[in-house]
Write a protein that holds these residues in place. Structure first.
Motif, short mmCIF file in Angstrom:
data_model
loop_
_atom_site.label_atom_id
_atom_site.label_comp_id
_atom_site.label_asym_id
_atom_site.label_seq_id
_atom_site.Cartn_x
_atom_site.Cartn_y
_atom_site.Cartn_z
N THR A 29 0.85 -1.20 0.00
CA THR A 29 0.00 0.00 0.00
C THR A 29 0.87 1.24 0.00
O THR A 29 2.01 1.21 0.47
CB THR A 29 -0.90 0.06 1.26
OG1 THR A 29 -0.08 -0.08 2.41
CG2 THR A 29 -1.96 -1.02 1.23
N ASN A 31 0.82 4.88 1.64
CA ASN A 31 0.12 5.57 2.71
C ASN A 31 0.61 7.00 2.81
O ASN A 31 1.80 7.24 2.96
CB ASN A 31 0.38 4.85 4.03
CG ASN A 31 0.00 3.38 3.93
OD1 ASN A 31 -1.15 3.02 4.03
ND2 ASN A 31 1.01 2.55 3.66
N ASN A 202 -3.88 5.08 0.75
CA ASN A 202 -4.51 5.44 2.02
C ASN A 202 -3.97 6.78 2.49
O ASN A 202 -2.84 7.15 2.16
CB ASN A 202 -4.21 4.39 3.08
CG ASN A 202 -4.70 3.04 2.66
OD1 ASN A 202 -5.80 2.91 2.11
ND2 ASN A 202 -3.88 2.03 2.89
N TYR A 214 -7.54 7.76 9.57
CA TYR A 214 -6.78 6.97 8.62
C TYR A 214 -7.74 6.10 7.82
O TYR A 214 -8.64 5.48 8.38
CB TYR A 214 -5.76 6.09 9.34
CG TYR A 214 -5.02 5.15 8.43
CD1 TYR A 214 -4.09 5.66 7.52
CD2 TYR A 214 -5.26 3.78 8.46
CE1 TYR A 214 -3.41 4.79 6.67
CE2 TYR A 214 -4.58 2.92 7.61
CZ TYR A 214 -3.66 3.44 6.71
OH TYR A 214 -2.99 2.60 5.86
N LYS A 216 -8.95 4.86 3.36
CA LYS A 216 -8.76 5.06 1.93
C LYS A 216 -8.80 6.55 1.62
O LYS A 216 -9.67 7.27 2.12
CB LYS A 216 -9.86 4.34 1.16
CG LYS A 216 -9.76 2.83 1.21
CD LYS A 216 -9.45 2.27 -0.16
CE LYS A 216 -9.16 0.79 -0.14
NZ LYS A 216 -7.84 0.42 0.42
N THR A 217 -7.88 7.01 0.76
CA THR A 217 -7.76 8.45 0.54
C THR A 217 -9.08 9.12 0.16
O THR A 217 -9.47 10.12 0.75
CB THR A 217 -6.69 8.71 -0.54
OG1 THR A 217 -5.47 8.15 -0.10
CG2 THR A 217 -6.51 10.19 -0.77
#
Lengths: 354, 288
Positions: A29, A31, A202, A214, A216-217
């Motif tokens: 991922t 982040n 994220n 925090y 998923k964007t």
């Protein structure tokens, strides 16, 4: 593979740099740590890398407690805001340096450096020294150094901040592709909401040493858990007002701007957050409310226009497409897109959107 | 646009011209003047051409003091540079230790040169000086006024004490200008302490070290006051460095012609050496 921070806290003297933080980053991922300067992004990254120890709390990597394990013994790379390369090494030697130290064979080094250099468009400059390169090339070299060893954790601390606009755009587009098929966790710190949106993955919003949210964007952007997270993830700054709801009528306090909505929330006091691009000089969406603004100043970027305006006690910003030239002091009509409003309760928690 | 000629600007340059003329050109020309003539009392001069230059260049006395000078400067640089860098590396980078160290390091630099000479003279006296007495009671046969080896040892020790701080301060400034991210990046790479020194600190200190070498070379090559007070060039001619020898010739023997020729040669050597050093060390810098 995962990186987990458990109740991590960092104090320096009497100052707290990071308040107790829990965060779990998964394998493969990207982040984004999003927050203004002094939000604690760099400190958090240094703790993740093992360059700095937390005052309390634990760091777990792949089910192993790595709190206090030296950075040399972890498989980590980091890229900084400043272009950090060995000054009297050539680009090739710079990229090869992390491999040489771990004792990789010469022909293998050559092959791997060649590959990474190709990826980062550095093949033509392998024999140059860092100070003969442009800023963008220097940062590419630093990126190549981070990518050449198969790190489990790649930390990028505002890597684009010192580049000029064009290069930043270019590299920002390439970055997510570089990590696409790598077996690692990438952490990217930035002050710019736009970076987070473009990189995707994220996002963790940070403010004054606290991780606010925090996830998923796009989720964090569309549904900020609270007002703070929404503020951190909005540039230009979010417009905020206190409102009263009674029945279907929503009304801004001390103001006569009001609108109707059939949102299922209790009557009472709320706050709304409106992103600047949802206040425009033209109608957008099916439901819009008019608001009159006294123009403070207009900033034109060519494709967009920022109009700062006041209405009663409100001091807001609107963002419209194209060039919208307004005179200072002029009263102008603006439209707010009701479907994009964010509603927060008295504890600043999101209760509804749209 | 048409430029109107305006010669008034020269007026502003005149004071500088006058100043430079008085403190550099005029004295230098006097020396040049002396170097080509034999000087007698009551302002009588006789043209000698290049005789004094030839004499000096062939004189064994000059060769000996020039040799001594080179050895001294070489030893000084060999000790002070590594020592200065080493001290700078161990100095704290933050906290109350910083001002303490900086003040301690600046102290020797603030003491007038003849005082340094006098201090060390007394300090090293074999009978009553702390250093001399201690060495002798430890069983060393130490007497800097009679044994040339001891005289060299003391002179070098004094210079190290007096001037290493300069290298320390310059290196410290150079080290402090390195961003912490460099150290972190190296740590992440798994670089050893020596790697960090060799590949980050040393290249980043290159400019200040060049300056340190140049300054220490020039100063030690022209050293006068401290050995004059400490040993006066003795015992015999053991510590008779160039400028000591020059003053002896000019004021002791009043050989103004040869002394003038010698100071010109001396000046040219310093100039040449500085130029060689500088162009060697700045060879790679042109590209940036």
């Amino acid at each position: 593979m995962s990186l987990e921070l458990k109740n991590v806290e960092k104090k320096v003297g009497i100052e707290t740099h990071i308040y107790s933080t829990n965060l779990k980053l998964e394998k493969n991922t990207i982040n984004v740590l999003l927050g203004s300067t002094l939000a604690g992004k760099t400190t958090l990254m240094q703790i993740m890398a093992g360059l700095d120890k937390p005052t309390s709390g634990e760091i777990w990597f792949n089910g192993e407690n790595v709190t206090g394990k030296e950075v040399q013994k972890r498989n980590v790379s980091m890229v900084y805001q400043q272009f950090i390369n060995y000054p009297n090494f050539t680009v090739f030697e710079n990229i090869a340096s992390p491999l040489k130290i771990t004792g990789v064979k010469t022909d293998q080094i050559k092959e791997r450096v060649g590959k990474v250099a190709e990826l980062l468009k550095l093949s033509a400059m392998l024999n140059k020294k860092p100070d003969e390169l442009s800023g963008g090339q220097q940062q590419r070299t630093a990126l190549a150094r981070a990518l050449v060893k198969d790190s489990d954790l790649i930390l990028l601390d505002e890597p684009l901040a010192n580049l000029d606009f064009k290069l930043r755009e270019e590299l920002r587009e390439e970055l997510p592709k570089l990590f696409e098929d790598r077996d690692c966790i990438v952490v990217y710190a930035t002050t710019e909401p736009l970076d987070a949106l473009m990189i995707g993955g994220n996002t963790a919003t940070l403010l004054e040493g606290n991780v606010i949210q925090y996830g998923k964007t796009l989720n964090v952007y569309n549904k900020p858990e609270n007002l703070t997270s929404a503020k951190v993830f909005s540039d230009p700054p979010m417009n905020i007002a206190e409102i009263i709801k009674s029945g279907e009528i929503f009304k801004i306090k001390d103001n006569n701007v009001q609108w109707k909505s059939n949102l299922k929330i209790k009557d009472g006091d709320y706050k709304i957050g409106i992103r600047p691009h949802n206040i425009t000089t033209y109608k957008e969406g099916n439901n819009s409310v008019e608001i009159n603004g006294k123009v403070l100043i207009t900033e034109l970027s060519g494709s967009e226009s920022l109009i700062h305006f006041t209405n009663g006690k409100l001091n807001w910003v609107s963002l419209s497409n194209g060039i919208q030239q307004k005179n200072i002091g002029e009263i102008t009509k603006l439209f707010m897109n009701v479907d994009e409003f964010l509603y927060f309760d008295s504890n600043n928690r999101l209760v509804a959107n749209g | 646009m048409n430029k109107t000629p305006n010669q008034k600007a020269w007026l502003f340059v005149i004071p500088v011209f006058a100043l430079v003329a008085f403190n550099a050109v005029v004295p230098l020309m006097t020396v040049v003047n002396y170097s080509f003539q034999e000087t007698f009392g009551s302002n009588v001069f006789q043209w000698e051409g290049t005789r004094w230059f030839k004499e000096i260049l062939h004189s064994e006395r000059f060769h000996a003091s020039l040799g001594r000078q080179f050895i001294f400067t070489f030893i000084i640089l060999l000790i002070q540079l590594p020592l200065g860098i080493a001290i700078a590396l161990t100095m704290p980078k933050k906290g109350w230790g910083v001002p303490v160290c900086l003040i301690l390091m600046s102290m020797p630099l603030l003491i007038p040169w003849n005082v340094v000479g006098a201090m060390w003279n007394i300090f090293a006296l074999p009978d009553i000086g702390f250093l001399g007495n201690s060495l002798n009671s430890l069983g060393f046969d130490y007497n800097f006024t009679q044994q040339s080896g001891d005289a060299w040892f003391t002179t070098i020790l004094m210079d190290v004490w007096h001037w290493t701080s300069l290298v320390v301060l310059l290196s410290y400034a150079g080290l402090n200008s390195i961003q912490p991210a460099y150290y972190q990046a190296a740590e992440i790479d798994g670089a050893s302490r020596w790697d960090i020194f060799r590949y980050i600190e040393l290249p980043k200190m290159k400019k200040v070290l060049t300056l340190a070498i140049l300054l220490r070379f020039m100063d030690s090559f022209m050293i006068y006051t401290e050995p004059f007070v400490l040993t006066g060039g003795g015992p015999g001619n053991a510590t008779n460095f160039l400028s000591l020898d020059l003053v002896k010739m000019a004021l002791g023997q009043f050989d103004l012609g040869p002394a003038a020729a010698m100071s010109l040669i001396y000046f040219l050597i310093v100039l040449l050496m500085c130029w060689v050093f500088y162009s060697l060390m700045m060879k790679d810098e042109g590209r940036t």
